[in-house]
Motif scaffolding. Sequence first.
Motif, PDB file in Angstrom:
ATOM      1  N   ASP A  94       4.068   1.127 -18.150  1.00 62.34           N
ATOM      2  CA  ASP A  94       4.011  -0.319 -17.952  1.00 62.34           C
ATOM      3  C   ASP A  94       2.736  -0.897 -18.543  1.00 62.34           C
ATOM      4  OD1 ASP A  94       5.275  -2.686 -16.693  1.00 62.34           O
ATOM      5  OD2 ASP A  94       3.434  -2.708 -15.514  1.00 62.34           O
ATOM      6  N   ARG A 117      -6.742   4.482  -5.797  1.00 67.97           N
ATOM      7  CA  ARG A 117      -6.651   4.585  -4.339  1.00 67.97           C
ATOM      8  C   ARG A 117      -5.801   5.777  -3.915  1.00 67.97           C
ATOM      9  NH1 ARG A 117      -6.676   3.219   0.744  1.00 67.97           N
ATOM     10  NH2 ARG A 117      -4.779   2.879   1.948  1.00 67.97           N
ATOM     11  N   ASP A 125       0.838  -1.186   0.000  1.00 66.69           N
ATOM     12  CA  ASP A 125       0.000   0.000   0.000  1.00 66.69           C
ATOM     13  C   ASP A 125       0.877   1.242   0.000  1.00 66.69           C
ATOM     14  OD1 ASP A 125      -2.410   1.518   2.241  1.00 66.69           O
ATOM     15  OD2 ASP A 125      -2.383   1.422   0.054  1.00 66.69           O
ATOM     16  N   TYR A 151       5.604 -11.097  -8.994  1.00 69.21           N
ATOM     17  CA  TYR A 151       5.026  -9.853  -9.462  1.00 69.21           C
ATOM     18  C   TYR A 151       5.518  -8.677  -8.629  1.00 69.21           C
ATOM     19  CZ  TYR A 151       1.827  -5.997 -10.113  1.00 69.21           C
ATOM     20  OH  TYR A 151       1.326  -4.734 -10.339  1.00 69.21           O
ATOM     21  N   LEU A 192       5.342   5.765 -14.358  1.00 72.49           N
ATOM     22  CA  LEU A 192       5.890   4.473 -14.737  1.00 72.49           C
ATOM     23  C   LEU A 192       4.760   3.474 -14.926  1.00 72.49           C
ATOM     24  CD1 LEU A 192       8.604   3.081 -15.236  1.00 72.49           C
ATOM     25  CD2 LEU A 192       8.563   2.318 -12.854  1.00 72.49           C
ATOM     26  N   GLY A 193       3.734   3.583 -14.125  1.00 69.58           N
ATOM     27  CA  GLY A 193       2.577   2.693 -14.219  1.00 69.58           C
ATOM     28  C   GLY A 193       1.890   2.778 -15.574  1.00 69.58           C
ATOM     29  N   PHE A 230      -3.547  -9.017 -14.284  1.00 70.63           N
ATOM     30  CA  PHE A 230      -3.415  -8.739 -12.851  1.00 70.63           C
ATOM     31  C   PHE A 230      -2.610  -7.469 -12.618  1.00 70.63           C
ATOM     32  CE2 PHE A 230      -3.516  -9.621  -8.428  1.00 70.63           C
ATOM     33  CZ  PHE A 230      -2.271  -9.296  -7.902  1.00 70.63           C
ATOM     34  N   SER A 231      -1.492  -7.321 -13.326  1.00 70.83           N
ATOM     35  CA  SER A 231      -0.648  -6.149 -13.076  1.00 70.83           C
ATOM     36  C   SER A 231      -1.342  -4.865 -13.531  1.00 70.83           C
ATOM     37  CB  SER A 231       0.734  -6.296 -13.697  1.00 70.83           C
ATOM     38  OG  SER A 231       0.659  -6.367 -15.086  1.00 70.83           O
ATOM     39  N   MET A 272      -0.853 -12.693 -15.568  1.00 69.41           N
ATOM     40  CA  MET A 272       0.010 -11.732 -14.876  1.00 69.41           C
ATOM     41  C   MET A 272      -0.160 -10.337 -15.473  1.00 69.41           C
ATOM     42  SD  MET A 272       1.125 -13.476 -12.508  1.00 69.41           S
ATOM     43  CE  MET A 272       2.017 -12.174 -11.665  1.00 69.41           C
ATOM     44  N   ASP A 273      -0.340 -10.262 -16.799  1.00 65.94           N
ATOM     45  CA  ASP A 273      -0.526  -8.945 -17.427  1.00 65.94           C
ATOM     46  C   ASP A 273      -1.837  -8.304 -16.973  1.00 65.94           C
ATOM     47  OD1 ASP A 273       1.019  -9.584 -20.701  1.00 65.94           O
ATOM     48  OD2 ASP A 273       1.862  -9.109 -18.733  1.00 65.94           O
ATOM     49  N   ILE A 317      -3.808  -4.043 -10.816  1.00 67.18           N
ATOM     50  CA  ILE A 317      -3.173  -3.494  -9.613  1.00 67.18           C
ATOM     51  C   ILE A 317      -2.763  -2.037  -9.838  1.00 67.18           C
ATOM     52  CG2 ILE A 317      -1.129  -3.595  -8.106  1.00 67.18           C
ATOM     53  CD1 ILE A 317      -3.077  -5.702  -7.315  1.00 67.18           C
ATOM     54  N   GLU A 318      -2.118  -1.767 -10.982  1.00 68.44           N
ATOM     55  CA  GLU A 318      -1.679  -0.389 -11.252  1.00 68.44           C
ATOM     56  C   GLU A 318      -2.869   0.562 -11.252  1.00 68.44           C
ATOM     57  OE1 GLU A 318       1.451   0.813 -11.520  1.00 68.44           O
ATOM     58  OE2 GLU A 318       2.402  -1.162 -11.383  1.00 68.44           O
ATOM     59  N   GLN A 345      -4.482   0.840  -7.662  1.00 70.39           N
ATOM     60  CA  GLN A 345      -3.639   1.598  -6.741  1.00 70.39           C
ATOM     61  C   GLN A 345      -3.578   3.072  -7.125  1.00 70.39           C
ATOM     62  OE1 GLN A 345      -0.013  -0.911  -6.285  1.00 70.39           O
ATOM     63  NE2 GLN A 345      -0.856  -1.474  -4.285  1.00 70.39           N
ATOM     64  N   HIS A 392      -6.855  -0.763   0.773  1.00 70.54           N
ATOM     65  CA  HIS A 392      -5.827  -1.688   0.279  1.00 70.54           C
ATOM     66  C   HIS A 392      -6.301  -3.135   0.374  1.00 70.54           C
ATOM     67  CE1 HIS A 392      -1.918  -3.163  -0.846  1.00 70.54           C
ATOM     68  NE2 HIS A 392      -1.838  -3.890   0.256  1.00 70.54           N
ATOM     69  N   GLU A 417      -6.478  -6.038  -2.558  1.00 69.03           N
ATOM     70  CA  GLU A 417      -5.899  -7.387  -2.426  1.00 69.03           C
ATOM     71  C   GLU A 417      -6.948  -8.458  -2.718  1.00 69.03           C
ATOM     72  OE1 GLU A 417      -4.471  -7.203   1.634  1.00 69.03           O
ATOM     73  OE2 GLU A 417      -2.388  -7.268   0.952  1.00 69.03           O
ATOM     74  N   THR A 435       4.854  -1.125 -10.205  1.00 62.99           N
ATOM     75  CA  THR A 435       5.908  -0.234 -10.699  1.00 62.99           C
ATOM     76  C   THR A 435       6.589   0.537  -9.565  1.00 62.99           C
ATOM     77  OG1 THR A 435       4.209   1.386 -11.283  1.00 62.99           O
ATOM     78  CG2 THR A 435       5.062  -0.019 -13.056  1.00 62.99           C
TER      79      THR A 435
END
Lengths: 124, 176
Positions: free
Chosen positions: B147, B65, A33, A64, B143-144, B54-55, B51-52, B58-59, B62, B26, B30, A67
């Motif tokens: 990516d 958030r 977080d 995993y 960067l996110g 999922f990533s 994985m792609d 997440i990006e 987050q 958070h 998850e 970034t």
Amino acid sequence: MDDLIIEATTSTPRIAFRAGTGALTIEGESYPDNTVVFFTPALEWLKAYLSGGGPAVLTLNLAYMNTSSVKFMLDILEMLEETHGAGGSARVIWNYDPENERALDMALEFQEDLTLPFEILPLD
Amino acid sequence: MMQLAQLKEALSGQGVMISFTGAFHHSIIEELGKAVRHYLESDAAAMTSMMDVFSVYIEQAQNVRQYTNAMEDDAVAHSGIVVIGKQEGRYVVSSGNLVVREDGEALVRRIDELKGLDRQALRKAYKTQMKAPRAEGSDAAGLGLIDMARKASAPLACNLDPQENGYSFFTLQVEI
């Protein structure tokens, strides 16, 4: 100095840094977080340890990383690179699941800009 | 009575399999992440695709958030939404939240810049951004975005919809 052991959670990796041997491991997944809060203890420990000139072997297994974590991993690797550059002993072993191409990609991208010994090994 | 059947139909109609709207704790990110992985596993996705997706999830989650958390206005804090689904055989991850109009415009500009970049150029942009000094705010998303653009099968799509009080609703869609 004391060892640094941080157990894994769903979104953070296990960190086990051993001062006696310089065996450093980071394994699991990383999307905390608050990345700064999570990685600062590891960075500070590493800085203190490396200033003592000890050898370091960093073993990684990260399925995993978000970034934000990638940036901190770069910081960690650059500290080891600096030790290597100054004549100290520092190396990296990156283990990955052969079915996870992204873990391999990530390892290769870090490896290409570093000169310290850096092995990338598929796990069975 | 709340018209849930219709709401569900509207989501399914757009290929949405998983959706969440509300405050992005958070722990929610998850748990939803686990649901995303289960969904992809049961859809027999290859590990790399999983994985792609999922990533990218997440990006985006987050980013929502981080942004909504930093805002004191309750309306912004609870404005986030994230959806994961499938359209025309491709996985899609989309998210949205209220943003201060200027922040939204800056995001749209960044995304526009990335549109013109091919694989090589995106890789180079990623490497450059990775080594850039850490900065708060919009840079944290920098960067996110790169990516996500690297993992996407189409250029990132976004929309900025002006609202009241100097806010806009920003939506990002990534196809994988």
